[in-house]
Scaffold this motif. Structure first.
Motif, PDB file in Angstrom:
ATOM      1  N   LEU A   1       0.845  -1.206   0.000  1.00  0.00           N
ATOM      2  CA  LEU A   1       0.000   0.000   0.000  1.00  0.00           C
ATOM      3  C   LEU A   1       0.878   1.252   0.000  1.00  0.00           C
ATOM      4  CD1 LEU A   1      -2.589  -1.142   2.696  1.00  0.00           C
ATOM      5  CD2 LEU A   1      -2.933  -1.081   0.217  1.00  0.00           C
ATOM      6  N   ALA A   2       2.003   1.180   0.756  1.00  0.00           N
ATOM      7  CA  ALA A   2       2.903   2.336   0.819  1.00  0.00           C
ATOM      8  C   ALA A   2       3.607   2.546  -0.515  1.00  0.00           C
ATOM      9  CB  ALA A   2       3.922   2.136   1.930  1.00  0.00           C
ATOM     10  N   VAL A   3       3.894   1.439  -1.241  1.00  0.00           N
ATOM     11  CA  VAL A   3       4.514   1.566  -2.570  1.00  0.00           C
ATOM     12  C   VAL A   3       3.534   2.278  -3.510  1.00  0.00           C
ATOM     13  CG1 VAL A   3       5.409   0.279  -4.550  1.00  0.00           C
ATOM     14  CG2 VAL A   3       5.966  -0.471  -2.235  1.00  0.00           C
ATOM     15  N   GLN A   4       2.249   1.933  -3.372  1.00  0.00           N
ATOM     16  CA  GLN A   4       1.219   2.611  -4.182  1.00  0.00           C
ATOM     17  C   GLN A   4       1.167   4.102  -3.831  1.00  0.00           C
ATOM     18  OE1 GLN A   4      -0.922   1.244  -6.661  1.00  0.00           O
ATOM     19  NE2 GLN A   4      -1.289   3.418  -6.990  1.00  0.00           N
ATOM     20  N   ALA A   5       1.274   4.396  -2.534  1.00  0.00           N
ATOM     21  CA  ALA A   5       1.238   5.807  -2.092  1.00  0.00           C
ATOM     22  C   ALA A   5       2.423   6.568  -2.670  1.00  0.00           C
ATOM     23  CB  ALA A   5       1.277   5.871  -0.566  1.00  0.00           C
ATOM     24  N   PHE A   6       3.611   5.949  -2.682  1.00  0.00           N
ATOM     25  CA  PHE A   6       4.819   6.584  -3.228  1.00  0.00           C
ATOM     26  C   PHE A   6       4.629   6.861  -4.719  1.00  0.00           C
ATOM     27  CE2 PHE A   6       9.157   7.093  -4.624  1.00  0.00           C
ATOM     28  CZ  PHE A   6       9.853   7.567  -3.513  1.00  0.00           C
ATOM     29  N   ALA A   7       4.069   5.849  -5.424  1.00  0.00           N
ATOM     30  CA  ALA A   7       3.842   6.002  -6.871  1.00  0.00           C
ATOM     31  C   ALA A   7       2.881   7.162  -7.144  1.00  0.00           C
ATOM     32  CB  ALA A   7       3.283   4.702  -7.441  1.00  0.00           C
ATOM     33  N   ASP A   8       1.792   7.220  -6.370  1.00  0.00           N
ATOM     34  CA  ASP A   8       0.810   8.303  -6.565  1.00  0.00           C
ATOM     35  C   ASP A   8       1.436   9.663  -6.264  1.00  0.00           C
ATOM     36  OD1 ASP A   8      -1.163   6.520  -7.265  1.00  0.00           O
ATOM     37  OD2 ASP A   8      -1.968   6.322  -5.235  1.00  0.00           O
ATOM     38  N   ALA A   9       2.303   9.695  -5.247  1.00  0.00           N
ATOM     39  CA  ALA A   9       2.919  10.971  -4.857  1.00  0.00           C
ATOM     40  C   ALA A   9       3.814  11.505  -5.973  1.00  0.00           C
ATOM     41  CB  ALA A   9       3.726  10.793  -3.580  1.00  0.00           C
ATOM     42  N   LEU A  10       4.517  10.609  -6.691  1.00  0.00           N
ATOM     43  CA  LEU A  10       5.410  11.069  -7.773  1.00  0.00           C
ATOM     44  C   LEU A  10       4.653  11.838  -8.849  1.00  0.00           C
ATOM     45  CD1 LEU A  10       7.800   8.022  -8.337  1.00  0.00           C
ATOM     46  CD2 LEU A  10       8.414  10.238  -7.414  1.00  0.00           C
ATOM     47  N   LEU A  11       3.368  11.491  -9.021  1.00  0.00           N
ATOM     48  CA  LEU A  11       2.586  12.147 -10.091  1.00  0.00           C
ATOM     49  C   LEU A  11       2.282  13.615  -9.777  1.00  0.00           C
ATOM     50  CD1 LEU A  11       0.059   9.397 -11.217  1.00  0.00           C
ATOM     51  CD2 LEU A  11       2.160  10.119 -12.325  1.00  0.00           C
ATOM     52  N   VAL A  12       2.616  14.075  -8.560  1.00  0.00           N
ATOM     53  CA  VAL A  12       2.340  15.481  -8.235  1.00  0.00           C
ATOM     54  C   VAL A  12       3.117  16.403  -9.176  1.00  0.00           C
ATOM     55  CG1 VAL A  12       4.158  15.801  -6.494  1.00  0.00           C
ATOM     56  CG2 VAL A  12       2.103  17.144  -6.343  1.00  0.00           C
ATOM     57  N   ILE A  13       4.293  15.957  -9.667  1.00  0.00           N
ATOM     58  CA  ILE A  13       5.113  16.835 -10.523  1.00  0.00           C
ATOM     59  C   ILE A  13       4.416  17.080 -11.877  1.00  0.00           C
ATOM     60  CG2 ILE A  13       7.404  17.193 -11.556  1.00  0.00           C
ATOM     61  CD1 ILE A  13       7.343  17.196  -8.434  1.00  0.00           C
ATOM     62  N   PRO A  14       4.114  16.003 -12.673  1.00  0.00           N
ATOM     63  CA  PRO A  14       3.397  16.289 -13.934  1.00  0.00           C
ATOM     64  C   PRO A  14       2.039  16.954 -13.715  1.00  0.00           C
ATOM     65  CG  PRO A  14       3.658  13.901 -13.588  1.00  0.00           C
ATOM     66  CD  PRO A  14       4.500  14.580 -12.569  1.00  0.00           C
ATOM     67  N   LYS A  15       1.340  16.579 -12.620  1.00  0.00           N
ATOM     68  CA  LYS A  15       0.027  17.206 -12.337  1.00  0.00           C
ATOM     69  C   LYS A  15       0.184  18.710 -12.170  1.00  0.00           C
ATOM     70  CE  LYS A  15      -2.617  13.735  -9.771  1.00  0.00           C
ATOM     71  NZ  LYS A  15      -2.875  13.248  -8.421  1.00  0.00           N
ATOM     72  N   THR A  16       1.159  19.106 -11.332  1.00  0.00           N
ATOM     73  CA  THR A  16       1.350  20.534 -11.044  1.00  0.00           C
ATOM     74  C   THR A  16       1.803  21.284 -12.291  1.00  0.00           C
ATOM     75  OG1 THR A  16       1.996  19.878  -8.828  1.00  0.00           O
ATOM     76  CG2 THR A  16       2.436  22.133  -9.428  1.00  0.00           C
ATOM     77  N   LEU A  17       2.672  20.647 -13.093  1.00  0.00           N
ATOM     78  CA  LEU A  17       3.104  21.280 -14.354  1.00  0.00           C
ATOM     79  C   LEU A  17       1.890  21.558 -15.233  1.00  0.00           C
ATOM     80  CD1 LEU A  17       6.299  19.189 -15.250  1.00  0.00           C
ATOM     81  CD2 LEU A  17       6.253  21.598 -14.656  1.00  0.00           C
TER      82      LEU A  17
END
Length: 532
Positions: free
Chosen positions: A436-452
Motif C-alpha cells: 500500500l505504501a509503494v502505491q502511495a509513493f507512486a501516486d505521490a510522484l505524479l504530483v510533478i506532472p500534475k502541477t506542471l
C-alpha cells in the motif's frame, strides 16, 4: 497517588494522531505556497521585507530562504529543500511538493489504521525501485555546447522570462566552456565573476571574456583606453607607509629633515622606476601598451610618474580579482619588483574604463586564453538584477552537474510518469501491507506532472491519464508539452533535467517524509503555536 508530570506546566504537547496531523498539515501548507511556482509556466511571488525591499522571484530556494517560516515542521522541510539547492543547485520546489504529497498520500492509509512504520518500510522499497528506474532512463551525453545549452535552458526557463532565459543560456554555457580546460572535469564556478551594473535592460546582460573591476584609474591624465596591453599584477606598496612600531627621527637642521624625507621618497621612486624601465623595455618601438594593477596603494607622486609614461595604474584591487587576473590574462602576480621580466606579464587585447554615474568600471577584455571570465549582469532596478543573479547561479550549477554526471534525465515530468508505471507493476511482487505504501509513493510522484499541467492551465486528471497510457505504450519516455497539454518526447524538444538533482530529490524526500511520519509526540516548552 497522582501521576507525576515531568513536563514544564506551560509546555504544549501533541500526541499520536494529533502530532501526525500537525506534521501533515504543515507539509500541505508549505506545498500549497510553492505549488504555483513549479515549471516554466509557474507564477511569481513578491516578497516585501520589513524595510520595504521588494523581491520578485519564482526560485524556490530564494523563497524558502526569505520567507519567515515559524512552524517547526514546515521550517524542517524548508531546510531540507535549501540543502538540496546547496548540494545540487536545483530542485527546491520539487522537494517541497514531493514531501507534501508523500505525507498526503500516506495520510489516506494512516487514517484507515495502517501503522506508520509499515508505510516507511514501503517508502524505502519504493525509493530503491525508483532509483533503479532513474539509472535505467538516464541518457549519457557528450559534453558539447548544444547538449549543455538544452540542460541550462530547461533550468533557466523555470526561473526567468523565456526570452531572457535564451540569452542567459548562451552566456552561462559560453562562460563554463571558456574556463573548462578539460571538458571532462567540473569547473570551479568561483572563477566566473558575477558583476552587477544598474544600467539599461536585463537583455543587455553579457559575457566578458576577461575581467571587470568595479573601480577605475586614480589619475585624470591616465589613458582611458588601451589596446594590446601588457598587464602587470602586483601586491607591492607604492606609497610611503608608516612603520608599525612607534619610532621617532631626531634632526638638528632643515637640511637633515629634507635628507630623511628624500630617502623615504627615493625608496618608493626606485620601485616606480623599475616598473617604468620594464614598460620602456617591452613597449618602446612597438604598438604595445602597459597596465599596472596593484593590490596595495599607489601615492599621488607615483601615479603622476606612471601617468607621464602613459601607464594605466589601478590601486587597491580586490584580492580575489588578483587571483582571477593571473588566470584571465596569464602572467604571474608579483610580490616584489626585483628582477621583473617580460614573462611575468599577462596580456589583454583591450583595457578600458567605463563610467556609470559616480561609479567607474575597468574592463580587461580579449585575453588570449582566459581561465577566468565575468558575467556582466545589467538591469534597470535592483530586484531585476537579483533575480537574474539567482537564475545565472542555478544555470551554471546545472551545466556543471551535467559535466560531472555525463548524463541527463528527460524532463517535463517524463521520469515521474515512467517511475509511476514501473512502481505500480512492482507493487504486485510485494507481499503484505507495505505494498500500500509503494502505491502511495507512486501516486505521490505524479504530483510533478500534475502541477506542471495545472500551472500551464490544463486539466490535471486528463493530462495524467493521457501520459500514463502513452508511457505504457511507448518504449521512450513521455513528458507533457506545456504549450499544448499533450504528451510529447522530451528529447525532441530538448527538455532535460540533471541526473544528480533527481537522485538527490528521491533520496532526501523519502527520508524526511518517513521521519515526519514516525513522529508521535511533539513537545514545545513555554510558547503556544501547535495549533496545526
Amino acid at each position: 497517588m497522582a501521576s507525576i508530570s515531568l513536563l514544564n506546566p506551560k509546555a504544549e504537547f501533541a500526541r499520536a494522531a494529533h502530532a501526525l496531523a500537525i506534521n501533515i498539515s504543515a507539509a500541505k501548507g508549505l506545498q500549497d505556497v510553492m505549488r504555483t511556482n513549479l515549471g516554466p509556466k509557474g507564477t511569481v511571488k513578491m516578497l516585501v521585507s520589513g524595510a520595504g525591499d521588494i523581491k520578485i522571484t519564482k526560485d524556490g530556494n530564494v523563497l524558502l530562504h526569505d520567507m519567515q517560516i515559524q512552524h517547526p515542521t514546515a521550517s524542517m522541510i524548508a531546510r531540507a529543500s535549501t540543502a538540496q539547492d546547496d548540494s545540487t543547485g536545483d530542485g527546491t520546489s520539487t522537494t517541497v511538493l514531493l514531501i507534501g504529497e508523500l505525507l498526503k498520500q500516506a495520510d489516506i492509509y494512516l487514517s484507515e489504521g495502517l501503522h506508520p512504520r509499515i508505510v516507511t518500510e514501503g517508502f524505502e522499497k519504493a525509493r530503491d525501485k525508483a532509483l533503479e528506474v532513474l539509472d535505467k532512463v538516464k541518457v549519457p551525453v557528450e559534453i558539447n555546447k548544444n547538449n549543455l545549452m538544452e540542460i541550462a535552458n530547461t533550468s533557466l526557463k523555470t526561473k526567468v522570462h523565456p526570452q531572457l532565459a535564451d540569452l542567459l543560456t548562451e552566456v552561462c554555457v559560453d562562460a563554463v566552456l571558456c574556463i573548462a580546460e578539460d571538458k571532462q572535469k567540473p569547473v570551479d564556478l568561483h572563477m566566473i565573476e558575477l558583476m552587477e551594473m544598474q544600467h539599461k535592460t536585463d537583455t543587455d546582460t553579457q559575457l566578458v571574456r576577461g575581467l571587470v573591476m568595479d573601480h577605475g584609474a586614480r589619475h585624470p591624465d591616465m589613458p582611458k583606453r588601451l589596446e594590446n596591453a601588457y598587464i602587470l599584477t602586483a601586491n607591492v606598496s607604492l606609497e610611503y607607509e608608516k612603520a608599525e612600531v612607534n619610532s621617532g627621527f631626531f634632526y638638528k637642521t632643515a637640511a637633515e629633515r629634507e635628507a630623511f624625507v628624500r630617502a623615504e621618497r627615493e625608496f618608493i621612486d626606485l620601485r616606480v622606476k623599475k616598473v617604468i624601465d620594464l614598460k620602456r623595455a617591452v613597449c618602446d618601438g612597438t604598438d604595445k601598451t602597459f597596465v599596472l594593477i596593484n593590490q596595495k596603494g599607489i601615492d599621488p607622486v607615483s601615479l603622476d610618474a606612471l601617468a607621464k609614461e602613459g601607464i594605466l595604474a589601478l590601486r587597491r584591487a580586490k584580492r580575489r580579482n588578483m587571483e582571477r587576473l593571473a588566470l584571465a590574462c596569464g602572467g604571474t602576480a608579483m610580490n616584489s619588483f626585483d628582477d621583473l621580466q617580460e614573462e611575468h606579464l599577462g596580456y589583454a587585447g583591450t583595457v578600458y574604463e567605463h563610467v556609470l554615474g559616480e561609479n567607474k568600471f575597468t574592463f580587461v577584455e580579449d585575453c588570449k586564453n582566459p581561465l577566468s571570465v565575468t558575467i556582466l549582469i545589467k538591469g534597470p532596478n535592483k530586484h531585476t538584477i537579483t533575480q537574474i543573479k539567482d537564475a545565472i547561479r542555478d544555470g551554471l550549477r546545472a551545466i556543471n552537474n551535467t559535466i560531472s554526471d555525463k548524463a541527463v534525465v528527460p524532463g517535463a515530468g517524463a521520469f515521474e510518469v515512467r517511475a509511476y508505471n514501473e512502481l505500480v507493476q512492482y507493487k504486485d511482487t510485494i507481499k503484505g501491507k507495505s505494498r500500500l505504501a509503494v502505491q502511495a509513493f507512486a501516486d505521490a510522484l505524479l504530483v510533478i506532472p500534475k502541477t506542471l499541467a495545472i500551472n500551464s492551465g490544463y486539466d490535471a486528471q486528463d493530462t495524467i491519464v493521457k501520459l500514463t497510457v502513452e508511457d505504457r505504450l511507448s518504449p521512450e519516455l513521455v513528458g507533457i508539452d506545456l504549450s499544448t497539454g499533450e504528451p510529447m518526447k522530451p528529447a525532441d524538444l530538448g527538455v532535460y533535467d540533471n541526473y544528480i538533482v533527481k537522485k538527490q530529490i528521491l533520496n532526501s524526500c523519502s527520508i524526511i517524509a518517513s521521519n515526519l511520519l514516525l513522529v508521535d509526540e511533539v513537545m514545545r516548552a513555554g510558547m503556544t503555536s501547535l495549533k496545526g
